[in-house]
Design a protein around this motif. Sequence first.
Motif, PDB file in Angstrom:
ATOM      1  N   HIS A  26       0.567  -1.621   0.070  1.00  0.00           N
ATOM      2  CA  HIS A  26       0.403  -0.404   0.303  1.00  0.00           C
ATOM      3  C   HIS A  26       0.658   0.970  -0.126  1.00  0.00           C
ATOM      4  O   HIS A  26       1.147   1.150   0.927  1.00  0.00           O
ATOM      5  CB  HIS A  26      -0.761   0.203   1.280  1.00  0.00           C
ATOM      6  CG  HIS A  26      -1.323   1.144   0.967  1.00  0.00           C
ATOM      7  ND1 HIS A  26      -2.775   1.810   0.579  1.00  0.00           N
ATOM      8  CD2 HIS A  26      -1.770   2.609   2.111  1.00  0.00           C
ATOM      9  CE1 HIS A  26      -3.174   2.904   0.176  1.00  0.00           C
ATOM     10  NE2 HIS A  26      -2.688   3.490   1.734  1.00  0.00           N
ATOM     11  N   THR A  73      -1.797   3.983  -5.937  1.00  0.00           N
ATOM     12  CA  THR A  73      -3.258   3.757  -5.178  1.00  0.00           C
ATOM     13  C   THR A  73      -3.966   4.719  -6.591  1.00  0.00           C
ATOM     14  O   THR A  73      -3.845   5.967  -7.068  1.00  0.00           O
ATOM     15  CB  THR A  73      -3.323   4.849  -4.047  1.00  0.00           C
ATOM     16  OG1 THR A  73      -2.591   4.674  -3.011  1.00  0.00           O
ATOM     17  CG2 THR A  73      -5.092   5.534  -2.991  1.00  0.00           C
ATOM     18  N   THR A  88      -3.886  -0.497  -7.372  1.00  0.00           N
ATOM     19  CA  THR A  88      -5.121  -0.282  -6.035  1.00  0.00           C
ATOM     20  C   THR A  88      -6.355   0.490  -5.894  1.00  0.00           C
ATOM     21  O   THR A  88      -6.218   1.528  -6.512  1.00  0.00           O
ATOM     22  CB  THR A  88      -4.804  -0.030  -4.980  1.00  0.00           C
ATOM     23  OG1 THR A  88      -3.349  -0.575  -4.393  1.00  0.00           O
ATOM     24  CG2 THR A  88      -5.569  -0.424  -3.373  1.00  0.00           C
ATOM     25  N   ARG A 133      -9.092   2.581  -5.224  1.00  0.00           N
ATOM     26  CA  ARG A 133      -9.612   3.648  -4.749  1.00  0.00           C
ATOM     27  C   ARG A 133     -10.851   4.504  -4.810  1.00  0.00           C
ATOM     28  O   ARG A 133     -10.702   5.803  -5.143  1.00  0.00           O
ATOM     29  CB  ARG A 133      -8.710   4.328  -4.449  1.00  0.00           C
ATOM     30  CG  ARG A 133      -8.673   5.614  -3.221  1.00  0.00           C
ATOM     31  CD  ARG A 133      -8.516   5.504  -2.375  1.00  0.00           C
ATOM     32  NE  ARG A 133      -9.448   5.834  -1.005  1.00  0.00           N
ATOM     33  CZ  ARG A 133      -7.316   6.435   0.339  1.00  0.00           C
ATOM     34  NH1 ARG A 133      -6.815   6.113  -0.836  1.00  0.00           N
ATOM     35  NH2 ARG A 133      -7.767   7.307   0.527  1.00  0.00           N
ATOM     36  N   ASP A 169      -8.522  -0.172  -1.914  1.00  0.00           N
ATOM     37  CA  ASP A 169      -8.825   0.524  -0.494  1.00  0.00           C
ATOM     38  C   ASP A 169      -9.573   1.612  -0.102  1.00  0.00           C
ATOM     39  O   ASP A 169     -10.054   2.270  -0.648  1.00  0.00           O
ATOM     40  CB  ASP A 169      -7.284   1.606  -0.449  1.00  0.00           C
ATOM     41  CG  ASP A 169      -6.962   2.313   0.275  1.00  0.00           C
ATOM     42  OD1 ASP A 169      -6.842   1.629   2.153  1.00  0.00           O
ATOM     43  OD2 ASP A 169      -6.556   3.195   0.892  1.00  0.00           O
ATOM     44  N   THR A 213      -8.679  -2.722   2.692  1.00  0.00           N
ATOM     45  CA  THR A 213      -7.963  -1.709   3.866  1.00  0.00           C
ATOM     46  C   THR A 213      -9.166  -0.804   3.940  1.00  0.00           C
ATOM     47  O   THR A 213      -9.548  -0.162   2.679  1.00  0.00           O
ATOM     48  CB  THR A 213      -7.205  -1.815   2.737  1.00  0.00           C
ATOM     49  OG1 THR A 213      -6.721  -0.781   2.190  1.00  0.00           O
ATOM     50  CG2 THR A 213      -6.461  -3.072   2.338  1.00  0.00           C
TER      51      THR A 213
END
Length: 469
Positions: free
Chosen positions: A37, A167, A193, A195, A248, A304
């Motif tokens: 992350h 991200t 990731t 988001r 996330d 997360t």
Amino acid sequence: MTLHLDPDRLFPVDPATRDVARGLYQRVAELPIISPHGHVDPRLLLDDEPFVDAAELFIRFDHYVTRLMHAAGVPLTDLGIPSRTGGAVAAPRDVWRTFCAHWHLYAGTASGYWLQHEFATLFGINVQPSPSTADALFDVIQAALATDAFRPRALFSQFNIEVMATTDDPMDDLAAHSALAADPLFAGRVLPTFRPDAYLNPATPGWADRVANLAEWNGSATSSYAGYIEALAGRRRYFVEHGAVSADHGVLQPLTVDLTESEASALFARALTGSLTAEENKVFAGRMLLESARMSVDDGLVMTVHPGVFRNHSSETFDEFGPDTGHDIPVATTYVDPLRPLLEKYGNKPDFHLVLFSVDETSYSREIAPLAGFYSSVYVGAPWWFLDAPDAVLRFRSAVTETAGFYRSSGFIDDTRAFLSIPARHDMSRRLDAAFLARLVREGRIDSAAADRIIVDLVDILPRTVFKL
């Protein structure tokens, strides 16, 4: 004043315990970095362009650094941050001089610790920043940045990074990730990731426009709640196809709300018109956090949750300089009641991983560790933001280990945009875990063989396991 890195830094003062810590650290000091992350832009590695200068590299985009100087009365324009209203911005060398004149502010801080590590290990700097050394240090760094050894890809290899997650906006085409994955000259793994915060909370400026973009991509009507859910699931699949392992969620509070489909659809319709109350916005966002958990159960993305930060606390600063300029402030956070709807449905689902982070230290022993000590899906996220500092990390270990043990935690998370700080942050974590384990060994609470295994697992096995790497 000299800048010297003590080889035993962060280890216990007691000589016998320090010896144990030193041995444990040596077991993991050279292991590859697993960074599941973070916020480094993948185009940094794709383009592989030289870094511009010391001010841009260490100051301009690092709000850990800029906020303390701002607190001391330094205008952000003097730190190279442009005002939205226009006006002069300090030149890079002048920004660096300002930083060096305020170097004493960072004594004892995590930022000061990381920066010393970077200066010494990457640039061979052996004097402290100060007004008298500022120009010479700027020139040393500038000369290094002009060499091929300091291109981003060369540093990625030098840092021994095996996996690094970025991200990314849900509508990102992930072209940079695809290009890196296809490049035979680049050996690392750079993973996107998902988001989705700005697509889930109607209170976010531009939410309706983002929903319209989702609908257009999906070929559904903007007004269709079912199409909205389908589009989010589709974009998640797109991320999975491009290597993503996690989604996330940066929320103010980890609120989850169980609504019927008709209730959620009615709120969605009103949200598109901008007529929801503040409380209804929270309810809809809570519904979507619960829905995101369902999607993670379906598609396998690790969920997360990074709650507890009041973003853009200074309206004046936000209006003039925008977000990510140092005025995001932690707030008290609770998990047990807000997450119960989610955990009632999915808390013990096989292969569902929910990693809970916090910037509220009181929540570690009171809520997060007990949750992780029961629900098979829940893992304790590493300390992040404001808590990713030596003493706070040791407090974290003490707070969670007695309840949840070591194996219900995520492994270290660097959570950084500052690319050059990644090795410093991971090295710090390895030293602190060695120090914590050494104390347990010396107190007779675990034996040396267990500590040897745990230190390796914390650095390598746990992040791979928790993030399904």
